[in-house]
Design an enzyme around this catalytic site. Sequence first.
Site, mmCIF file in Angstrom:
data_model
loop_
_atom_site.group_PDB
_atom_site.id
_atom_site.type_symbol
_atom_site.label_atom_id
_atom_site.label_comp_id
_atom_site.label_asym_id
_atom_site.label_seq_id
_atom_site.Cartn_x
_atom_site.Cartn_y
_atom_site.Cartn_z
ATOM 1 N N THR A 31 -8.878 -27.904 30.498
ATOM 2 C CA THR A 31 -8.755 -29.001 29.539
ATOM 3 C C THR A 31 -7.322 -29.212 29.089
ATOM 4 O O THR A 31 -6.914 -30.329 28.782
ATOM 5 C CB THR A 31 -9.644 -28.698 28.312
ATOM 6 O OG1 THR A 31 -10.982 -28.598 28.765
ATOM 7 C CG2 THR A 31 -9.570 -29.789 27.274
ATOM 8 N N TYR A 44 -14.317 -36.320 29.524
ATOM 9 C CA TYR A 44 -12.954 -36.239 30.074
ATOM 10 C C TYR A 44 -13.016 -35.490 31.390
ATOM 11 O O TYR A 44 -14.048 -34.926 31.752
ATOM 12 C CB TYR A 44 -12.010 -35.524 29.097
ATOM 13 C CG TYR A 44 -12.279 -34.043 28.988
ATOM 14 C CD1 TYR A 44 -13.330 -33.554 28.220
ATOM 15 C CD2 TYR A 44 -11.504 -33.126 29.701
ATOM 16 C CE1 TYR A 44 -13.597 -32.201 28.159
ATOM 17 C CE2 TYR A 44 -11.765 -31.774 29.642
ATOM 18 C CZ TYR A 44 -12.805 -31.312 28.870
ATOM 19 O OH TYR A 44 -13.079 -29.981 28.816
ATOM 20 N N THR A 110 -10.882 -23.017 29.470
ATOM 21 C CA THR A 110 -11.365 -22.000 28.526
ATOM 22 C C THR A 110 -12.719 -21.392 28.934
ATOM 23 O O THR A 110 -13.078 -20.328 28.458
ATOM 24 C CB THR A 110 -11.481 -22.593 27.107
ATOM 25 O OG1 THR A 110 -12.354 -23.731 27.152
ATOM 26 C CG2 THR A 110 -10.127 -23.000 26.571
ATOM 27 N N LYS A 183 -15.187 -16.429 24.636
ATOM 28 C CA LYS A 183 -15.407 -17.779 24.108
ATOM 29 C C LYS A 183 -16.732 -17.775 23.347
ATOM 30 O O LYS A 183 -17.762 -17.375 23.890
ATOM 31 C CB LYS A 183 -15.444 -18.781 25.266
ATOM 32 C CG LYS A 183 -15.501 -20.229 24.809
ATOM 33 C CD LYS A 183 -15.375 -21.206 25.989
ATOM 34 C CE LYS A 183 -15.341 -22.639 25.477
ATOM 35 N NZ LYS A 183 -15.169 -23.633 26.551
HETATM 36 N N1 GLU Z 1 -14.743 -26.836 31.815
HETATM 37 C C1 GLU Z 1 -13.420 -26.843 31.285
HETATM 38 C C2 GLU Z 1 -12.654 -25.643 31.809
HETATM 39 O O1 GLU Z 1 -12.962 -24.507 31.567
HETATM 40 C C3 GLU Z 1 -13.527 -26.976 29.851
HETATM 41 C C4 GLU Z 1 -13.023 -25.934 29.031
HETATM 42 C C5 GLU Z 1 -11.613 -26.043 28.606
HETATM 43 O O2 GLU Z 1 -10.672 -25.941 29.349
HETATM 44 O O3 GLU Z 1 -11.501 -26.169 27.394
HETATM 45 O O4 GLU Z 1 -11.724 -25.846 32.511
#
Ligand code: GLU
Length: 347
Positions: A31, A44, A110, A183
């Site tokens: 993200t 997104y 994340t 997380k």
């Molecule tokens: N699915 C995404 C990822 O892990 C969303 C989580 C993020 O980066 O906040 O790349």
Amino acid sequence: MSLKKVFILMLIAITSAFAKPTIYILATGGTIAGSSSSSLSSAYSSGTLTVDKLISAVPQISQIATIKGEQISNIGSQEMNNEVWLKLGKRINELLSSGQADGVVITHGTDTMEETAYFLNLVIKSDKPVVMVGAMRNSDSLSSDGPLNLYNAVSVAVSKEAVSKGVLVVMNDEIHAAREVTKTNTTAVDTFKSPNTGKIGSVIYGNAKFYMQPTRKHTKNSEFDISKINLLPRVDIIFSHSNDNPDFINTSVKNGAKGIINAGMGNGNVYPSALNALANAVQNGVVVVRDSKVGSGETTNPGEIDDAKFGFITSDNLNPVKARVLLMLGLTKTNDPKKLEEYFLAY
Ligand code: GLU
């Protein structure tokens, strides 16, 4: 030595004392590199901005370090895999051991950041800072958290105090140790917590402070070596629940898993028919680690289940996704459950 030579040597010493540290930003996606057509939408795409865009969006980082960027991958971290882990681990080892980098920052989604952080914590052969960072809000979002998180991550990577602390995760003004962080919330910016120990430091507008020291073995003291490894053994995670059945466990064994992490109920408890299947898995040479889906606390050995009777080992207090990482690396060295259990008590 001539006066001129002494002068030149002094000049070099003074210049290098004041030279900015070199920090490599290795971008993997997520993200923090995500974008959206709206500043007010939870829809997104992850991993659309390149590393150069990430760096140019935060010019303040170039005031505290000489920044170099490399694109390792550009994926949502739900697509993270062993191939990218091995590539990332090997590249970081190369950058740190050759002296090209004084520290590394990894931008990452994340969703699986805690897994990558723990993997790197076990395979990086350096005590220089290695810091992971991401964002919960994409780059087009109102109040995106990516830019300040990145500034804080670079600040931690140049901090002398970050040396020898293993891989760190910097998010939302907090510094967490790779082994402990997880997380905990699907959307909140304060999603990263270390439930068993708490954060080890904080970083407020670049001012990094540490309050704790990770005590389990990591990085330079780790015995896991990926320099000659291109494949990792298959380890599956099975999630326990009421009215469970043995099917997933049997399928996992049939499909060649070398290890199973059972995310059990409470203190690692398992439904009777699933327990039977796990016992059979051990008889078939599969290493079974009894873990918990609860999210904090130890899975004690013994508990209601006597591990010695079934040939299981316990995860201690590692969560299932991290237990999977440790068992994969452990299985590159041994199949002996006794030795593997020692790893779970040491790392
Ligand atoms: N699915 C995404 C990822 O892990 C969303 C989580 C993020 O980066 O906040 O790349």
